[in-house]
Design a protein around this motif. Structure first.
Motif, mmCIF file in Angstrom:
data_model
loop_
_atom_site.group_PDB
_atom_site.id
_atom_site.type_symbol
_atom_site.label_atom_id
_atom_site.label_comp_id
_atom_site.label_asym_id
_atom_site.label_seq_id
_atom_site.Cartn_x
_atom_site.Cartn_y
_atom_site.Cartn_z
ATOM 1 N N SER B 99 53.568 39.459 65.021
ATOM 2 C CA SER B 99 52.505 38.845 64.234
ATOM 3 C C SER B 99 51.586 38.018 65.137
ATOM 4 N N SER B 101 51.052 38.460 68.404
ATOM 5 C CA SER B 101 50.249 39.321 69.290
ATOM 6 C C SER B 101 49.123 39.991 68.501
ATOM 7 N N ASP B 102 49.347 40.315 67.230
ATOM 8 C CA ASP B 102 48.294 40.891 66.404
ATOM 9 C C ASP B 102 47.144 39.886 66.210
ATOM 10 N N SER B 103 47.519 38.617 65.989
ATOM 11 C CA SER B 103 46.478 37.618 65.736
ATOM 12 C C SER B 103 45.690 37.289 66.998
ATOM 13 N N GLN B 104 46.270 37.519 68.183
ATOM 14 C CA GLN B 104 45.560 37.223 69.440
ATOM 15 C C GLN B 104 44.548 38.314 69.793
ATOM 16 N N ARG B 105 44.734 39.507 69.171
ATOM 17 C CA ARG B 105 43.814 40.600 69.525
ATOM 18 C C ARG B 105 42.464 40.438 68.900
#
Lengths: 176, 105
Positions: B99, B101-105
């Motif tokens: 979750s 890593s998804d928000s950092q993209r």
């Protein structure tokens, strides 16, 4: 094997017969002590002492009936001595016990406990007379023989004790 | 008021404690005089006492073994519970990481 035979074998050194003699009478001796002392450990100690004395007295006992009356007599006298020695008193007052508005089964339990507490307030000899009368269902003459007291004294103890118990157990007002 | 039935109920005989007679016999054995030590009573009592000791020892050993087995079973249960908890925590950790890593993209 009848009681006379058991006694004869115990007198001859048969330990199993003596154990049988103890089992035949243990409820009577233990209950007399329990109703007098109102303490299970104290009652068991006293009952054990009575049976040890029975073991030492075997040669003097003539029959099973003699053993039974001997046990009642020795237990009675030991209980009276023990109460006098300890000056047993009721642990708390009977008025604290619940009395009204309880289920019939509970009432019976409370009543039995209340009767025993009231008995504990009687003098030692009077208490023993009542216990022998109602636990062992002995007649006054048999109680007199057991406790070495005149029959009239036994009757007097019974009459006065029952009057005291009746007065204290009498309902004070309407049941809820 | 008739209180005699109440007295009879309150004062009825009570059973003696379990093993009462055995305890009386044991005290007789202890208190037996030296003169009576070779008597049949004494021999019988000694045999009974020995049998009682063996029975008591066996019962205590059986209880001890039951306790050991129960402790082992509890240990296994705890190990399994920790293992399940650990796996669940690893799964949660993986989802949190995904979750993030998804928000950092």
């Amino acid at each position: 094997m009848d009681r006379d035979d058991t006694l004869a074998r115990a007198r001859g050194g048969d330990a199993a017969a003596f154990a049988s003699l103890v089992r035949q009478h243990q409820s009577m001796v233990f209950s007399l002590a329990l109703h007098m002392l109102r303490s299970r450990p104290a009652a068991e100690d006293l009952a054990q002492e009575v049976f040890l004395e029975l073991y030492r007295s075997l040669p003097r006992l003539e029959s099973g009936a003699h053993a039974t009356s001997w046990l009642r007599k020795v237990t009675g006298h030991r209980c009276i001595d023990e109460i006098r020695r300890r000056q047993h008193r009721p642990e708390f007052q009977v008025e604290e016990m619940p009395e009204r508005g309880i289920f019939p089964v509970a009432r019976e339990v409370f009543l039995a406990d209340r009767v025993q507490r009231l008995l504990a307030g009687l003098p030692a000899r009077a208490r023993m007379v009542v216990v022998l009368r109602f636990q062992e269902e002995l007649e006054p003459a048999e109680i007199a023989e057991t406790l070495d007291m005149p029959v009239n004294t036994v009757k007097s103890h019974l009459r006065r004790s029952l009057a005291v118990l009746r007065a204290k157990l009498m309902p004070q007002g309407p049941q809820v | 008021m008739n209180i005699e039935p109440d007295l009879q109920r309150a004062l009825r005989r009570q059973p003696a404690p379990p093993d009462f007679a055995d305890r009386v016999l044991a005290r007789i054995d202890v208190q037996a005089s030296p003169a009576s030590r070779r008597s049949p009573v004494r021999q019988w009592l000694a045999a009974a006492a020995a049998a009682a000791l063996v029975a008591t020892g066996a019962a205590q050993y059986y209880t001890y073994q039951q306790s050991v087995a129960e402790a082992e079973r509890i240990r296994q249960d705890i190990r399994l519970a920790l293992q399940i908890t650990s796996e669940k925590l690893a799964l949660v950790q993986a989802r949190v990481d995904a979750s993030l890593s998804d928000s950092q993209r």
